[in-house]
Design a protein around this motif. Structure first.
Motif, PDB file in Angstrom:
ATOM      1  N   LYS A  96       5.327  42.050 -16.610  1.00  0.00           N
ATOM      2  CA  LYS A  96       4.513  42.911 -15.775  1.00  0.00           C
ATOM      3  C   LYS A  96       5.216  43.125 -14.442  1.00  0.00           C
ATOM      4  O   LYS A  96       6.289  42.596 -14.197  1.00  0.00           O
ATOM      5  N   GLU A  97       4.615  43.853 -13.581  1.00  0.00           N
ATOM      6  CA  GLU A  97       5.175  44.183 -12.272  1.00  0.00           C
ATOM      7  C   GLU A  97       6.451  45.017 -12.395  1.00  0.00           C
ATOM      8  O   GLU A  97       7.260  45.075 -11.470  1.00  0.00           O
ATOM      9  N   GLY A  98       6.693  45.644 -13.569  1.00  0.00           N
ATOM     10  CA  GLY A  98       7.832  46.522 -13.701  1.00  0.00           C
ATOM     11  C   GLY A  98       9.177  45.829 -13.766  1.00  0.00           C
ATOM     12  O   GLY A  98      10.206  46.443 -13.498  1.00  0.00           O
ATOM     13  N   ILE A  99       9.199  44.541 -14.119  1.00  0.00           N
ATOM     14  CA  ILE A  99      10.457  43.796 -14.210  1.00  0.00           C
ATOM     15  C   ILE A  99      10.796  43.559 -15.673  1.00  0.00           C
ATOM     16  O   ILE A  99       9.964  43.090 -16.438  1.00  0.00           O
ATOM     17  N   GLN A 100      12.014  43.900 -16.062  1.00  0.00           N
ATOM     18  CA  GLN A 100      12.518  43.598 -17.399  1.00  0.00           C
ATOM     19  C   GLN A 100      13.917  43.009 -17.256  1.00  0.00           C
ATOM     20  O   GLN A 100      14.634  43.302 -16.296  1.00  0.00           O
ATOM     21  N   PHE A 101      14.298  42.160 -18.217  1.00  0.00           N
ATOM     22  CA  PHE A 101      15.661  41.612 -18.196  1.00  0.00           C
ATOM     23  C   PHE A 101      16.104  41.307 -19.611  1.00  0.00           C
ATOM     24  O   PHE A 101      15.291  41.219 -20.540  1.00  0.00           O
ATOM     25  N   ALA A 102      17.425  41.147 -19.773  1.00  0.00           N
ATOM     26  CA  ALA A 102      17.996  40.792 -21.068  1.00  0.00           C
ATOM     27  C   ALA A 102      19.301  40.056 -20.823  1.00  0.00           C
ATOM     28  O   ALA A 102      19.966  40.241 -19.791  1.00  0.00           O
ATOM     29  N   VAL A 103      19.686  39.218 -21.784  1.00  0.00           N
ATOM     30  CA  VAL A 103      20.977  38.531 -21.715  1.00  0.00           C
ATOM     31  C   VAL A 103      22.067  39.523 -22.090  1.00  0.00           C
ATOM     32  O   VAL A 103      21.931  40.282 -23.063  1.00  0.00           O
ATOM     33  N   ASN A 104      23.145  39.548 -21.315  1.00  0.00           N
ATOM     34  CA  ASN A 104      24.218  40.504 -21.611  1.00  0.00           C
ATOM     35  C   ASN A 104      24.980  40.089 -22.877  1.00  0.00           C
ATOM     36  O   ASN A 104      24.792  38.994 -23.413  1.00  0.00           O
ATOM     37  N   ALA A 105      25.820  40.972 -23.360  1.00  0.00           N
ATOM     38  CA  ALA A 105      26.528  40.747 -24.626  1.00  0.00           C
ATOM     39  C   ALA A 105      27.435  39.532 -24.581  1.00  0.00           C
ATOM     40  O   ALA A 105      27.682  38.879 -25.605  1.00  0.00           O
TER      41      ALA A 105
END
Length: 275
Positions: A201-210
């Motif tokens: 929520k709060e417009g935050i997203q993340f992902a682990v890079n390749a």
């Protein structure tokens, strides 16, 4: 020189043995599922006091693949056994504990604090140093339930104890009552109420890079602060974004939990896997 090196090694070993954690977020997924050959597969600093090995062990739901700590009466109507957390920093009254529980048959589950696990003896009640926080009585089988957060008061006692006792007979002369405990969380109240979703929520997203070296963030506003914890509750990284990235290159492979303080100072919790 050899003596000096030996002393240094001993000091490091002692320090590791007494490491304290500020938080606990345990789902028992990193433990090896126990078998009749080995019921002693607890991980992340968890220990147990039992009368027989299979009073407490890590089991797995073969349908959902979910793992959990299983308490089992093992045929005894007088079972009184203990599951003990890793050592926590001395509670200051600001943290709470919650967990999920699934009873099969009837029993009592207590949550308490102890100063030293060595003072606990299975089947012998509890010592004077045991501090009861809350007790739950189950009369039969029930679905998984999340326990409302329990405030842990300020205390010099630094181990959380789950006590399983008073199993009820499921048929004359024997008891096969069991109780599963999972998703044990000991941390701040604001953390306990946040979401575990990777899409935050709060417009935050993340992902682990390749390359598995950094977390890549997408957010309208950069987070104020980021903290990363290992599965056992130890803080392993903290800091701010560099560009849109957070460095995790020094972390070993495994599951990690992340606390993100957003621009409005609220805290969001999620997790990620570093491969």
């Amino acid at each position: 020189m050899k003596l000096r090196l030996l002393l240094g090694t001993l000091m490091l070993t002692a320090a590791a043995a007494h490491a304290q954690v500020a938080m606990i977020d345990e789902n028992f997924e990193s433990a090896v599922v126990s078998t009749p050959v080995n019921y002693n597969n607890l991980a992340n600093g968890w220990t147990k006091k039992t009368t027989v090995p299979h009073n407490i062990y890590v089991d797995k739901n073969t349908t959902t693949n979910n793992q959990y700590a299983q308490f089992y009466a093992a045929g005894s109507l007088s079972a009184d056994v203990f599951l003990v957390s890793p050592q926590i920093a001395a509670p200051d009254g600001s943290k709470k504990i919650t967990f999920t529980v699934t009873p099969t048959g009837g029993s009592t589950l207590e949550v308490g604090l102890i100063d030293d696990p060595a003072n606990l003896t299975a089947g012998s009640g509890v010592p004077a140093s045991y501090q009861l926080l809350q007790s739950f009585t189950f009369s039969g089988t029930a679905a998984e339930t999340t326990v409302s957060p329990i405030t842990v008061p300020a205390s010099a006692k630094q181990y959380i104890v789950f006590r399983f006792r008073n199993p009820l007979a499921t048929f004359p002369g024997s008891s096969h009552s069991a109780l599963a405990v999972d998703n044990v969380k000991y941390n701040n109240a604001s953390v306990l109420s946040t979401s575990d979703q990777v899409k935050l929520k709060e417009g935050i997203q993340f992902a682990v890079n390749a390359e598995n070296t950094a977390l890549q963030f997408i957010a309208k506003k950069d987070p104020k602060n980021i903290q990363v914890y290992a599965a056992g509750g130890q803080k392993v990284a903290e800091g701010k974004l560099s560009g849109r990235s957070f460095d995790i290159s020094a972390l070993q492979t495994g599951v990690y939990y992340i606390l993100i303080e957003n621009a409005e100072s609220s805290v969001v919790k999620s997790k990620f896997i570093k491969k």
